[in-house]
Design an enzyme around this catalytic site. Structure first.
Site, PDB file in Angstrom:
ATOM      1  N   GLU A  56      -9.059 104.954 129.726  1.00 48.82           N
ATOM      2  CA  GLU A  56      -8.490 103.820 130.459  1.00 48.82           C
ATOM      3  C   GLU A  56      -7.970 102.678 129.824  1.00 48.82           C
ATOM      4  OE1 GLU A  56      -8.075 103.844 133.823  1.00 48.82           O
ATOM      5  OE2 GLU A  56      -8.821 106.031 133.934  1.00 48.82           O
ATOM      6  N   ASP A  74       2.468 101.313 138.518  1.00 53.15           N
ATOM      7  CA  ASP A  74       2.033 102.636 139.215  1.00 53.15           C
ATOM      8  C   ASP A  74       2.063 102.634 140.504  1.00 53.15           C
ATOM      9  OD1 ASP A  74      -0.168 101.029 139.576  1.00 53.15           O
ATOM     10  OD2 ASP A  74      -1.664 102.755 139.003  1.00 53.15           O
ATOM     11  N   THR A  79      -4.180  96.055 138.719  1.00 52.11           N
ATOM     12  CA  THR A  79      -5.313  96.926 138.291  1.00 52.11           C
ATOM     13  C   THR A  79      -6.169  95.861 137.219  1.00 52.11           C
ATOM     14  OG1 THR A  79      -3.956  98.908 138.166  1.00 52.11           O
ATOM     15  CG2 THR A  79      -6.071  98.694 136.780  1.00 52.11           C
TER      16      THR A  79
END
Length: 271
Positions: A56, A74, A79
């Site tokens: 990640e 995305d 995020t």
């Protein structure tokens, strides 16, 4: 296309934020895990976090990720944090609600109406431009860091490990489940964890159902690769093929160190 839980790798800018040195002073082991076995054991849980972080964050330093936040384009909005809570998938909202229940009036509390409004979308409406700075400020507090760990456990780690133990798989299989749940989410859609598990079980029985553990975990990884290739953001499957599959082929069902693996072409090792 529905919005699924996770995204492909993100290469963070945390070094520029100067967070790594701070993170090294942040204890993360919870007393509740003392005496646990399998992936629940503190050392194995930390190992799992480092493995996930290699995919990640392109880093083994998962504790440096508490302040991380950005939109990586995305379709999931912002995020952030240690497993990539997303403003578009509900878990970032759940995290901030948990934190606010514990610390009313915190720096993120005022963002709750906007987080509820953008849930299920990629929108920043009501959040930009101040939300990322507020997130990083909150990450300086032990309460927000603990909330991140607790929401990680409630939403992903604990359900994944519990399901894996019911299926009769060991520490490696428990990690395989956890990593899949982090990326794909716990739902029953074919591209979510539940759908991946269902697909795997059409090809191999779980150990609890009388199957061979290695055969079943291989089938689960095959199903995971299939699911990843259905979505562009997940199409690089090296976190499976040059990491988890490597451990399985070596017969390392207990996920014992030393470990060597690659993700996105980058090599990692834990002694």
């Amino acid at each position: 296309m529905p919005i699924f839980r996770r995204t492909a790798t993100r290469r963070t800018l945390l070094a520029a934020l100067g967070t790594a040195a701070i993170a090294s002073r942040w204890p993360s082991a919870d007393a509740a895990t003392a005496g646990a076995t399998g992936l629940d054991a503190p050392a194995k849980k930390d190992l799992a976090m480092r493995l996930v972080s290699s995919a990640e964050n392109s880093s083994l330093d998962w504790e440096a990720q508490y302040p991380y936040i950005e939109d990586i384009g995305d379709g999931r909005g912002y995020t952030g944090g240690i497993i990539g809570f997303c403003s578009g998938t509900g878990d970032m909202l759940a995290l901030v609600e948990l934190y606010t229940n514990r610390v009313p009036g915190n720096v993120l509390a005022g963002c709750l109406p906007a987080l509820r409004a953008v849930d299920g979308t990629a929108s920043h409406e009501g959040l930009a431009p101040g939300f990322p700075a507020a997130w990083r400020k909150a990450a300086l507090t032990s309460a927000f860091r603990k909330a991140q760990r607790d929401e990680r456990d409630r939403g992903y780690f604990d359900p994944a490990v519990a399901r894996a133990k019911k299926d009769g798989v060991g520490t490696l299989g428990q990690f395989v489940y956890y990593d899949a749940m982090v990326m794909h989410g716990p739902g029953t859609d074919p591209l979510c964890f539940g759908g991946i598990r269902a697909r795997a079980r059409t090809h191999a029985a779980t150990p609890t159902d009388g199957g061979n553990e290695t055969t079943y975990v291989n089938a689960f990884l095959d199903a995971r690769v299939w699911a990843m290739k259905q979505e562009e953001a997940h199409s690089d499957v090296t976190r499976v093929e040059t990491a988890q599959r490597v451990f399985l082929k070596a017969g390392n069902l207990d996920l014992d160190t030393p470990l060597k693996w690659k993700v996105y072409g980058d090599g990692y090792a834990i002694d």
